[in-house]
Design an enzyme around this catalytic site. Sequence first.
Site, short mmCIF file in Angstrom:
data_model
loop_
_atom_site.label_atom_id
_atom_site.label_comp_id
_atom_site.label_asym_id
_atom_site.label_seq_id
_atom_site.Cartn_x
_atom_site.Cartn_y
_atom_site.Cartn_z
CG ASP A 197 -3.71 -0.89 12.69
OD1 ASP A 197 -3.47 0.13 13.21
OD2 ASP A 197 -3.40 -1.37 11.46
C1 GLC Z 1 -0.26 -0.29 10.48
C2 GLC Z 1 -0.80 0.77 11.01
C3 GLC Z 1 -1.91 1.51 10.48
C4 GLC Z 1 -2.07 1.22 8.91
C5 GLC Z 1 -1.98 -0.55 8.74
C6 GLC Z 1 -1.92 -0.87 7.22
O1 GLC Z 1 0.18 -1.05 11.53
O2 GLC Z 1 -1.17 0.84 12.41
O3 GLC Z 1 -2.08 2.73 10.59
O4 GLC Z 1 -2.94 1.71 8.03
O5 GLC Z 1 -1.10 -0.92 9.50
O6 GLC Z 1 -0.76 -0.30 6.67
#
Ligand code: GLC
Length: 746
Positions: A284
């Site tokens: 993430d």
């Molecule tokens: C965010 C989220 C994740 C998302 C990623 C990219 O912090 O936790 O679900 O896909 O960043 O935006």
Amino acid sequence: MNCIKYLSLSAVVVLALACTGQKKAGTIGADETVEARVEALLGKMTLAEKIGQMNQVSAGGDVSNYADAIRKGQVGSILNEVDPVKINEFQRLSVEETRLGIPLLVGRDVIHGFHTIFPIPLGLAATFDPALVEEGARIAALEATAQGVRWTFSPMLDIARDPRWGRIAEGSGEDTYLDTRMAEAMVYGYQGRKADTTSMAACVKHFVGYGAAEGGRDYNSTFLTERQLRNFYLPPFEAAIKAGAMTLMTSFNDNDGVPSTGNTFVVKDILRGEWGFDGLVVTDWNSMGEMINHGFGEDRKDVAEKAANAGVDMDMMTYGFLSHLEELVRSGAVKEKTIDNAVRNILRVKIMLGLFEHPYVDVEAAKAVQYAPTHLAAAQKAAEESAILLKNNGILPLKGQSRILVTGPMADAPWDQLGTWCFDGQKEHTITPLKALQERFPGQVTYVPGLRFSREKRDRFDDVVSAARGADVILAFLGEESILSGEAHCLADLNLIGSQSELLAALKATGKPVVATILAGRPLTIERDLPNCDAVLYSFHPGTMGGPALANLLTGEVNPSGKTPITFLRTVGQAPLYYNHNMTGRPYQGETLLADIDLEAGQTSLGNTSYYLDYGAYPLFPFGYGLSYTTFEYSNVSLDKKEYGKEDQIAVSFTLANTGECRGTEVVQVYVRDLVGSLTRPVKELKCFERVELNPGENRIVTLQIPVQELAFWGLDGTKKVETGEFQLWVAGDSASGEPLTFSVK
Ligand code: GLC
């Protein structure tokens, strides 16, 4: 009323429905041709080029900001760019100005639609309609891939039992079986049933247990045992992997002390080892770097080592791999074969998406795909099916009342009705409830918002009350703005925010009928508001076409069929409260509540069971609950056997009758309880559901099939199997209704 009154002959139709979509285990469907291409390309790559593929950057802004890094082969993927002209330029740099010409994987959070926005995933789950959800995901893929986005960070599979958690909006609620069916539907929808240039790689997230954040506070620690993971939180991921999901994202949380991005047990042992996943694992956003905050790593080099050795392939925005992997390989802390495997997984996805053959998109052609009428129609249907009728004293559907007052902060909120995680939805395309009702009832609608936004505080509502006096019916649109749910947006108080409850009370005092339609990202605690409402229609932020959908539901053009995918609490103090809980040694039997307690009551006079003196132990609305404008009756529920073998199919039959005056759809639900196990077992678990549409007066014999293997669970001995013994089975329209049948497994 738009329902047609007629009596139909009772039709006998057997619906033999397999209630599981279990797919063959394993890979993302690569064949030997793909593997040969992967090996051939990998064999040409330097270590630096391999590591470059493992780096993902957020590329909003000028392409020139990233041109140098791309030319150096330091970028394998970008996210957060959706302009097809810029995406083509990014791809041109990677394909035409690097040594090996490997195209970029372009990712985006396409969570519930790209331009055409569908209801938030919690609303999609309320449809209990996997086919419709698959169609919506397919439409999202058509719109996004037309602009060059070939990877979505969706579906989010986090089981959530605590509505304080802002991201409850983004998942499919509290139930593992419902979540599993929705997961499969979205994977099929995004990726397509056959791979082509409209295939958008799904990314099942957040692996794993993220929704169990303690206190419902986002990013907080979780403490799930292996058995809880295996019986409740992992099955949707396993099903999505078996459905062919091409990628997976690790989660922010530390579970039992181990952050997922460095968790060898869940990533390497379970995901890769047991399930054979050979897709791409991405962190993430900076979740690798956050392992330093967790105190799980000393510095970026340390956490990069931990992530690589746990089986992570791509780093989102820590730059840990790019900065330290070469050194880690030189020192032997990370084996080059680990890098090779990571790059294989990345190249495999890129090859299967056809990016080498088709790295560019047709910018002009992309425009015609966005907001296509068929897309908007599907989004409206999803919004119609996702709405849940929670209360109705008969005021709904509207019966030709000529003077309609529309009020409330969510009546005309084109941005906020789109819901959270709506990066590319455009409010200009939203049709709000107000606009839809004004079009439906020209000259009959008076609009007095009462509150400009949900958080506004007011102590008088003279303007609205005055308008109400001249109305035949009041339609109040309440709830919360989209920003009040979603990532990091958790609430400790789930009552209607601001002065919305006061507005309802003022409206009720006028003596006019009040219909509350609530647009929210979570199940709010609305018990105190119910006495002030003659009807409540609950719509989890319904998306672009929420207005026409809600108008159709309020007028009876469409009969509500949504069911709660999450338990609605009486008060937030009950959290977490969910239907598939364990019995405990002292189950609540409706014992003494606060109001009944005598003064100087002896200690033994109180309940001695698992409940709250002030709020008991039951929710306001249970999981699977939802009313209709008609009524349904279940009868003649029977099983084809009293005793089953472990490889049998359970066939449960019942007659469903539409006993009302209107055509309607019932989501029939089948729950099972394992009475005695090697572990304590939930009081019931959803094992099958089906939408059944009936004309007024129509009876239908429905037969649902459930493999006995669906009763398997991860038991005390650390294996997943069906245990013999006695079981109970319910067929009902929600998780709190029906009488059980019993059967046994030998
Ligand atoms: C965010 C989220 C994740 C998302 C990623 C990219 O912090 O936790 O679900 O896909 O960043 O935006």
